[in-house]
Design an enzyme around this catalytic site. Sequence first.
Site, PDB file in Angstrom:
ATOM      1  N   MET A  84       0.837  -1.201   0.000  1.00  0.00           N
ATOM      2  CA  MET A  84       0.000   0.000   0.000  1.00  0.00           C
ATOM      3  C   MET A  84       0.875   1.256   0.000  1.00  0.00           C
ATOM      4  SD  MET A  84      -3.552  -0.710   1.999  1.00  0.00           S
ATOM      5  CE  MET A  84      -2.936  -0.512   3.669  1.00  0.00           C
TER       6      MET A  84
ATOM      7  N   ASN B  71       4.070   3.959   0.941  1.00  0.00           N
ATOM      8  CA  ASN B  71       4.781   4.486   2.107  1.00  0.00           C
ATOM      9  C   ASN B  71       5.858   3.482   2.523  1.00  0.00           C
ATOM     10  OD1 ASN B  71       4.295   5.341   5.528  1.00  0.00           O
ATOM     11  ND2 ASN B  71       5.171   6.658   3.964  1.00  0.00           N
ATOM     12  N   LEU B  72       6.695   3.150   1.558  1.00  0.00           N
ATOM     13  CA  LEU B  72       7.604   2.018   1.692  1.00  0.00           C
ATOM     14  C   LEU B  72       8.689   2.257   2.736  1.00  0.00           C
ATOM     15  CD1 LEU B  72       8.074   1.109  -2.090  1.00  0.00           C
ATOM     16  CD2 LEU B  72       6.322   0.306  -0.490  1.00  0.00           C
ATOM     17  N   HIS B  73       8.986   1.195   3.495  1.00  0.00           N
ATOM     18  CA  HIS B  73      10.073   1.216   4.478  1.00  0.00           C
ATOM     19  C   HIS B  73      10.969   0.008   4.221  1.00  0.00           C
ATOM     20  CE1 HIS B  73       7.715  -1.913   6.427  1.00  0.00           C
ATOM     21  NE2 HIS B  73       6.696  -1.079   6.576  1.00  0.00           N
ATOM     22  N   ASP B  74      11.936  -0.203   5.110  1.00  0.00           N
ATOM     23  CA  ASP B  74      12.919  -1.266   4.873  1.00  0.00           C
ATOM     24  C   ASP B  74      12.288  -2.657   4.844  1.00  0.00           C
ATOM     25  OD1 ASP B  74      14.918   0.569   4.665  1.00  0.00           O
ATOM     26  OD2 ASP B  74      15.816   0.182   6.626  1.00  0.00           O
ATOM     27  N   GLY B  75      11.144  -2.832   5.491  1.00  0.00           N
ATOM     28  CA  GLY B  75      10.468  -4.119   5.422  1.00  0.00           C
ATOM     29  C   GLY B  75      10.001  -4.420   4.010  1.00  0.00           C
ATOM     30  N   HIS B  76       9.428  -3.413   3.339  1.00  0.00           N
ATOM     31  CA  HIS B  76       9.030  -3.595   1.945  1.00  0.00           C
ATOM     32  C   HIS B  76      10.241  -3.847   1.051  1.00  0.00           C
ATOM     33  CE1 HIS B  76       5.672  -0.877   3.445  1.00  0.00           C
ATOM     34  NE2 HIS B  76       5.007  -1.920   2.981  1.00  0.00           N
TER      35      HIS B  76
ATOM     36  N   GLN C 147     -10.512  -2.681   2.369  1.00  0.00           N
ATOM     37  CA  GLN C 147     -10.040  -3.294   3.612  1.00  0.00           C
ATOM     38  C   GLN C 147     -10.022  -2.310   4.778  1.00  0.00           C
ATOM     39  OE1 GLN C 147      -6.150  -4.158   1.633  1.00  0.00           O
ATOM     40  NE2 GLN C 147      -5.246  -3.654   3.616  1.00  0.00           N
TER      41      GLN C 147
ATOM     42  N   ARG D 280       2.421   2.721   9.683  1.00  0.00           N
ATOM     43  CA  ARG D 280       1.675   3.447  10.711  1.00  0.00           C
ATOM     44  C   ARG D 280       2.553   3.907  11.874  1.00  0.00           C
ATOM     45  NH1 ARG D 280      -2.570  -0.246   8.940  1.00  0.00           N
ATOM     46  NH2 ARG D 280      -4.388   0.980   8.282  1.00  0.00           N
TER      47      ARG D 280
END
EC number: 6.3.2.1
Length: 288
Positions: free
Chosen positions: A30, A32-37, A61, A187
Amino acid sequence: MQTVKTIKALRATIRQWRQAGQSIAFVPTMGNLHDGHIKLVETARHQADKVVVSIFVNPTQFGPNEDFASYPRTESQDQDKLIACGADLLFLPTVEEMYPQPLQTQVSVKNLSILHCGASRPGHFDGVAVVVCKLLNMVQPDLLLLGEKDFQQLAVIRRMVTDLNIPVEIQGVPTVRETDGLAMSSRNGYLSESERQVAPLLYRSLLTVRDAILKGPDDYRTIIERQAEVLQRAGFMLDYFQVCRSVDLLPATASDQNLVVLIAAKLGKTRLIDNLYFSRQLADRTEF
């Protein structure tokens, strides 16, 4: 990296890759990418010839009082990150492209979808299931990569793929954490500075529960209640905190070996989820 906004353009590119005999991995997000993505994309790059990433904030959702309108949208920055990590194609559809007509078809994984997050977010996993089903039909990947941070979502999609005979392999990728243990999430940006200092306690409580279970006895309720008190004193409002069987996310018993501790809680206005999967025979002892 190529960016496309229509299903027609997406399928045209996929068709060219297929004709060239190339394998395809898919990472739905969705934004707002971070290191997990980024970890998902990097893992995909090692396992397929081409990597497709989607960014779509899916309205089906989100509940009526949830954060669909305010959910962070950072498309330009996201594109830069995807270029840097080697994604081949970004699918960036609008709501109108994904849902040109009001939906009359439901995709619902009945039992899994009403547990835990599903109990407090009615319809959430139906929305997840339908959008992932649509995206899989559009991309038709060989490999689907999903983060283990949302363990229940991963379980729902696995069951949907199995039940509907969707020809894709699913790979769960371990949760990426900040140095203090907080699970990375889009979030997390909602947290105030003081809340951000408290937030890692969520993961430390999961570790404490795991270690207590491994030492025995099998009094899961007491173990959870003790940590719930710690979290509530720190300012968390618990939604659920449960020791489950990893296979179906039902409450674990003393005879179950493969367990997952699931938690969701609000800290201020921010809803955080996390989990810890382990075997009673062999556990990851990583500490923060």
